[in-house]
Write a protein that holds these residues in place. Structure first.
Motif, mmCIF file in Angstrom:
data_model
loop_
_atom_site.group_PDB
_atom_site.id
_atom_site.type_symbol
_atom_site.label_atom_id
_atom_site.label_comp_id
_atom_site.label_asym_id
_atom_site.label_seq_id
_atom_site.Cartn_x
_atom_site.Cartn_y
_atom_site.Cartn_z
ATOM 1 N N UNK A 5 0.817 -1.217 0.000
ATOM 2 C CA UNK A 5 0.000 0.000 0.000
ATOM 3 C C UNK A 5 0.854 1.272 0.000
ATOM 4 N N UNK A 6 1.928 1.283 0.830
ATOM 5 C CA UNK A 6 2.743 2.505 0.940
ATOM 6 C C UNK A 6 4.194 2.306 0.514
ATOM 7 N N UNK A 7 4.623 1.039 0.357
ATOM 8 C CA UNK A 7 6.002 0.768 -0.047
ATOM 9 C C UNK A 7 6.980 0.741 1.110
ATOM 10 N N UNK A 8 6.490 0.924 2.334
ATOM 11 C CA UNK A 8 7.362 0.889 3.511
ATOM 12 C C UNK A 8 7.681 -0.541 3.925
ATOM 13 N N UNK A 9 8.642 -0.675 4.847
ATOM 14 C CA UNK A 9 9.022 -1.999 5.331
ATOM 15 C C UNK A 9 8.028 -2.465 6.397
ATOM 16 N N UNK A 10 7.585 -3.722 6.281
ATOM 17 C CA UNK A 10 6.629 -4.269 7.236
ATOM 18 C C UNK A 10 7.374 -4.989 8.357
ATOM 19 N N UNK A 11 6.706 -5.090 9.518
ATOM 20 C CA UNK A 11 7.270 -5.792 10.672
ATOM 21 C C UNK A 11 6.729 -7.214 10.723
ATOM 22 N N UNK A 12 7.613 -8.190 10.947
ATOM 23 C CA UNK A 12 7.203 -9.584 11.061
ATOM 24 C C UNK A 12 6.776 -9.857 12.501
ATOM 25 N N UNK A 13 5.641 -10.567 12.648
ATOM 26 C CA UNK A 13 5.166 -10.939 13.979
ATOM 27 C C UNK A 13 4.164 -12.072 13.867
ATOM 28 N N UNK A 59 2.389 -0.432 10.312
ATOM 29 C CA UNK A 59 1.761 0.439 11.308
ATOM 30 C C UNK A 59 1.239 1.719 10.672
ATOM 31 N N UNK A 60 1.901 2.191 9.605
ATOM 32 C CA UNK A 60 1.469 3.420 8.935
ATOM 33 C C UNK A 60 0.100 3.229 8.278
ATOM 34 N N UNK A 61 -0.082 2.107 7.556
ATOM 35 C CA UNK A 61 -1.344 1.838 6.835
ATOM 36 C C UNK A 61 -2.346 1.069 7.694
ATOM 37 N N UNK A 62 -1.892 0.560 8.862
ATOM 38 C CA UNK A 62 -2.741 -0.266 9.738
ATOM 39 C C UNK A 62 -3.260 -1.484 8.986
ATOM 40 N N UNK A 63 -2.334 -2.169 8.265
ATOM 41 C CA UNK A 63 -2.664 -3.386 7.519
ATOM 42 C C UNK A 63 -1.881 -4.551 8.078
ATOM 43 N N UNK A 64 -2.513 -5.733 8.036
ATOM 44 C CA UNK A 64 -1.864 -6.978 8.430
ATOM 45 C C UNK A 64 -1.964 -7.933 7.245
ATOM 46 N N UNK A 65 -0.854 -8.574 6.872
ATOM 47 C CA UNK A 65 -0.838 -9.548 5.778
ATOM 48 C C UNK A 65 -0.349 -10.883 6.329
ATOM 49 N N UNK A 66 -1.134 -11.946 6.076
ATOM 50 C CA UNK A 66 -0.784 -13.268 6.591
ATOM 51 C C UNK A 66 -1.100 -14.329 5.553
ATOM 52 N N UNK A 67 -0.306 -15.396 5.547
ATOM 53 C CA UNK A 67 -0.584 -16.565 4.715
ATOM 54 C C UNK A 67 -1.329 -17.583 5.565
ATOM 55 N N UNK A 68 -2.130 -18.438 4.930
ATOM 56 C CA UNK A 68 -2.736 -19.556 5.664
ATOM 57 C C UNK A 68 -2.587 -20.812 4.871
#
Ligand SMILES: [Zn+2]
Length: 68
Positions: A5-13, A59-68
């Motif tokens: 969405x923004x091109x920033x680095x995401x945090x893994x958790x 955190x900037x876009x308030x998005x979470x991406x996960x695989x299942x």
């Protein structure tokens, strides 16, 4: 992973649930929850005394991406 969405680095958790709460955390907590397959629920993960899936957040876009 780069945020789509923004091109920033995401945090893994991890996304975790104990049946009454759903959280994202960068450190696994110890609790468990089991899916009820008769209700179409899918057990994503269940390790001894914990239930979680790896998920990355922006955190900037308030998005979470996960695989299942
Ligand atoms: Zn973003």
């Amino acid at each position: 992973m780069t945020c789509p969405f923004c091109g920033g680095e995401m945090e893994v958790g991890f996304v975790q649930s104990n049946g009454s709460a759903l959280i994202w955390t960068n450190k696994k907590h110890c609790f468990s929850v089991l899916a009820d397959s008769s209700k179409g629920e899918i057990q994503l993960d269940h390790v001894f005394n914990s239930a979680s899936i790896t998920a990355e957040i922006c955190r900037k876009c308030k998005k979470i991406i996960a695989d299942y």
